[in-house]
Design an enzyme around this catalytic site. Structure first.
Site, PDB file in Angstrom:
ATOM      1  N   ASP A  20      -5.274 -11.892  -4.889  1.00  9.08           N
ATOM      2  CA  ASP A  20      -4.892 -10.913  -3.865  1.00  9.08           C
ATOM      3  C   ASP A  20      -6.160 -10.554  -3.089  1.00  9.08           C
ATOM      4  OD1 ASP A  20      -3.366  -8.948  -2.454  1.00  9.08           O
ATOM      5  OD2 ASP A  20      -4.125  -7.386  -3.773  1.00  9.08           O
ATOM      6  N   SER A  21      -5.988  -9.794  -2.013  1.00  8.25           N
ATOM      7  CA  SER A  21      -7.154  -9.330  -1.259  1.00  8.25           C
ATOM      8  C   SER A  21      -7.910  -8.255  -2.039  1.00  8.25           C
ATOM      9  CB  SER A  21      -6.692  -8.735   0.069  1.00  8.25           C
ATOM     10  OG  SER A  21      -5.777  -7.689  -0.188  1.00  8.25           O
ATOM     11  N   TYR A  52      -6.382  -7.695   4.142  1.00 12.02           N
ATOM     12  CA  TYR A  52      -5.800  -8.897   4.745  1.00 12.02           C
ATOM     13  C   TYR A  52      -4.733  -8.535   5.783  1.00 12.02           C
ATOM     14  CZ  TYR A  52      -7.571 -12.472   1.413  1.00 12.02           C
ATOM     15  OH  TYR A  52      -8.337 -13.350   0.695  1.00 12.02           O
ATOM     16  N   GLY A  53      -4.182  -7.339   5.633  1.00 11.65           N
ATOM     17  CA  GLY A  53      -2.964  -6.979   6.373  1.00 11.65           C
ATOM     18  C   GLY A  53      -3.096  -6.934   7.879  1.00 11.65           C
ATOM     19  N   CYS A  83      -0.114 -11.704  -3.173  1.00 11.19           N
ATOM     20  CA  CYS A  83      -0.428 -11.017  -1.918  1.00 11.19           C
ATOM     21  C   CYS A  83       0.625 -11.440  -0.904  1.00 11.19           C
ATOM     22  CB  CYS A  83      -1.814 -11.455  -1.442  1.00 11.19           C
ATOM     23  SG  CYS A  83      -2.218 -10.830   0.199  1.00 11.19           S
ATOM     24  N   ASN A  84       1.358 -10.465  -0.386  1.00 11.28           N
ATOM     25  CA  ASN A  84       2.434 -10.811   0.549  1.00 11.28           C
ATOM     26  C   ASN A  84       1.884 -11.335   1.861  1.00 11.28           C
ATOM     27  OD1 ASN A  84       3.134  -8.498  -1.281  1.00 11.28           O
ATOM     28  ND2 ASN A  84       5.170  -9.125  -0.618  1.00 11.28           N
ATOM     29  N   CYS A 199       4.257  -5.404  -0.087  1.00 11.57           N
ATOM     30  CA  CYS A 199       2.806  -5.500  -0.259  1.00 11.57           C
ATOM     31  C   CYS A 199       2.561  -5.147  -1.711  1.00 11.57           C
ATOM     32  CB  CYS A 199       2.091  -4.515   0.668  1.00 11.57           C
ATOM     33  SG  CYS A 199       0.329  -4.344   0.304  1.00 11.57           S
ATOM     34  N   THR A 200       1.757  -5.943  -2.383  1.00  9.51           N
ATOM     35  CA  THR A 200       1.589  -5.739  -3.829  1.00  9.51           C
ATOM     36  C   THR A 200       0.828  -4.455  -4.156  1.00  9.51           C
ATOM     37  OG1 THR A 200      -0.307  -7.240  -3.716  1.00  9.51           O
ATOM     38  CG2 THR A 200       1.800  -8.164  -4.460  1.00  9.51           C
ATOM     39  N   HIS A 201       0.225  -3.831  -3.153  1.00 13.08           N
ATOM     40  CA  HIS A 201      -0.408  -2.525  -3.394  1.00 13.08           C
ATOM     41  C   HIS A 201       0.641  -1.408  -3.555  1.00 13.08           C
ATOM     42  CE1 HIS A 201      -4.140  -4.430  -2.047  1.00 13.08           C
ATOM     43  NE2 HIS A 201      -4.805  -3.342  -2.365  1.00 13.08           N
TER      44      HIS A 201
HETATM   45  N1  DGL Z   1      -1.806  -6.649  -1.315  1.00 11.34           N
HETATM   46  C1  DGL Z   1      -1.738  -7.392  -0.119  1.00 11.34           C
HETATM   47  C2  DGL Z   1      -0.329  -7.745   0.290  1.00 11.34           C
HETATM   48  O1  DGL Z   1       0.467  -7.887  -0.554  1.00 11.34           O
HETATM   49  C3  DGL Z   1      -2.571  -7.103   1.027  1.00 11.34           C
HETATM   50  C4  DGL Z   1      -3.037  -5.778   1.400  1.00 11.34           C
HETATM   51  C5  DGL Z   1      -4.140  -5.979   2.413  1.00 11.34           C
HETATM   52  O2  DGL Z   1      -5.136  -6.634   2.068  1.00 11.34           O
HETATM   53  O3  DGL Z   1      -3.969  -5.500   3.541  1.00 11.34           O
HETATM   54  O4  DGL Z   1       0.004  -7.912   1.423  1.00 11.34           O
END
Ligand code: DGL
Length: 286
Positions: A20-21, A52-53, A83-84, A199-201
């Protein structure tokens, strides 16, 4: 690209790689550690290039390919894109690349399992999506949900501030609540009965999201559905680790190791001991 040889431990004993990021993918790793206790895991957080978003699809594809090369060189037997944003931009390209290597590594992403479960779960056929800008812009969930349920209306909301708030360890203060409330407003207005946390966060904010959206709304996150897909891939590929011992888990991080340990162990709710700092070809904040 560096050639990959067949030497090293037998495929079944190699680790499952997850990336993931940042710390969001730990919500996926947590489910994998529970679901697959005998497997070894290698987790990479590309924190030097977080978030990454807000990045372009071509950047995300390049990052994902660089990371996968590194994880392949560490003898991964399966690659989980936790990471989505990276899944939505690079999954097809990653699959093509990983399957073409000598090891023929399978790639599992987060978008399909979540979309399938959301499509099955929704009664009123109105589903909400909360995700990063990159994921919403890619249209990946529209396509996946339409494949499973063409009759569903998907209401998507880009939430550029959410992952950074969480990555910083989100103090659950008034500002965070108001930000979450603002992102949830269009979903409440549309009367969705199911919300994909794209988003996995975001599962780290699940109680706040559930309170704001209401208890009748089903929240769908990647972790559990993805763990089931990984278990299936291991069985199909005859790659399940035959060991009866508890597996090990290790971490790689492109940014600050101490910050990753601090926030990561709080989120994983398990100790994070070994973290190796790694440099990727362009792992600098740009
Ligand atoms: N956790 C990541 C996702 O699922 C990215 C969050 C990010 O880096 O902006 O999209």
């Amino acid at each position: 690209m560096a050639p990959v040889t067949k030497s090293g431990p037998p495929p079944r004993e190699r680790p499952i790689a997850v990336f993931d990021s940042g710390v969001g993918g730990l919500t996926v790793l947590q489910e994998l550690l529970v679901e697959l206790p005998h497997e070894d895991f290698l987790y990479l957080g590309d924190t030097a290039r977080f978030p990454y978003g807000e990045r372009s699809a071509s950047e995300l594809e390049r990052f994902a390919l660089e990371i996968s090369e590194l994880l392949l060189a560490r003898r991964a037997k399966l690659l989980v894109v936790a990471c989505n944003a990276a899944s939505s931009a690079a999954l097809d390209r990653l699959r093509e690349r990983m399957l073409s290597t000598t090891l023929g590594v399978e790639v599992v992403g987060v978008i399909e399992p979540e979309s399938r479960i959301a499509a099955e779960r929704s009664n009123n056929r109105r589903i909400g999506l909360l995700a990063t800008t990159a994921t919403v812009t890619s249209g990946a969930y529209e396509r996946a949900v339409a494949r499973f349920a063409p009759d569903v209306t998907l209401v998507s909301v880009a939430c550029p501030d959410l992952a950074p708030i969480i990555q910083q360890g989100f103090p659950p203060n008034h500002h965070v609540v108001e930000t979450v409330r603002r992102y949830c407003a269009p979903l409440r207005e549309a009367g969705v009965d199911t919300v994909i946390l794209g988003c996995t966060h975001y599962p780290l904010l699940a109680p706040m999201l559930q309170r704001i959206l209401g208890p009748q709304v089903s929240l769908i996150s990647s972790g559990r559905s993805l763990a089931a897909s990984v278990a299936r891939s291991l069985t199909l590929g005859e790659l399940a680790n035959p060991s009866e011992d508890e597996g090990a888990y290790r971490f790689l991080c492109t940014g600050d190791v101490d910050a990753f340990r601090e926030v990561g162990s709080r989120f994983l709710q398990m100790p994070i001991e070994e973290i190796e700092h790694v440099e990727l070809p362009s792992a600098v904040a740009v």
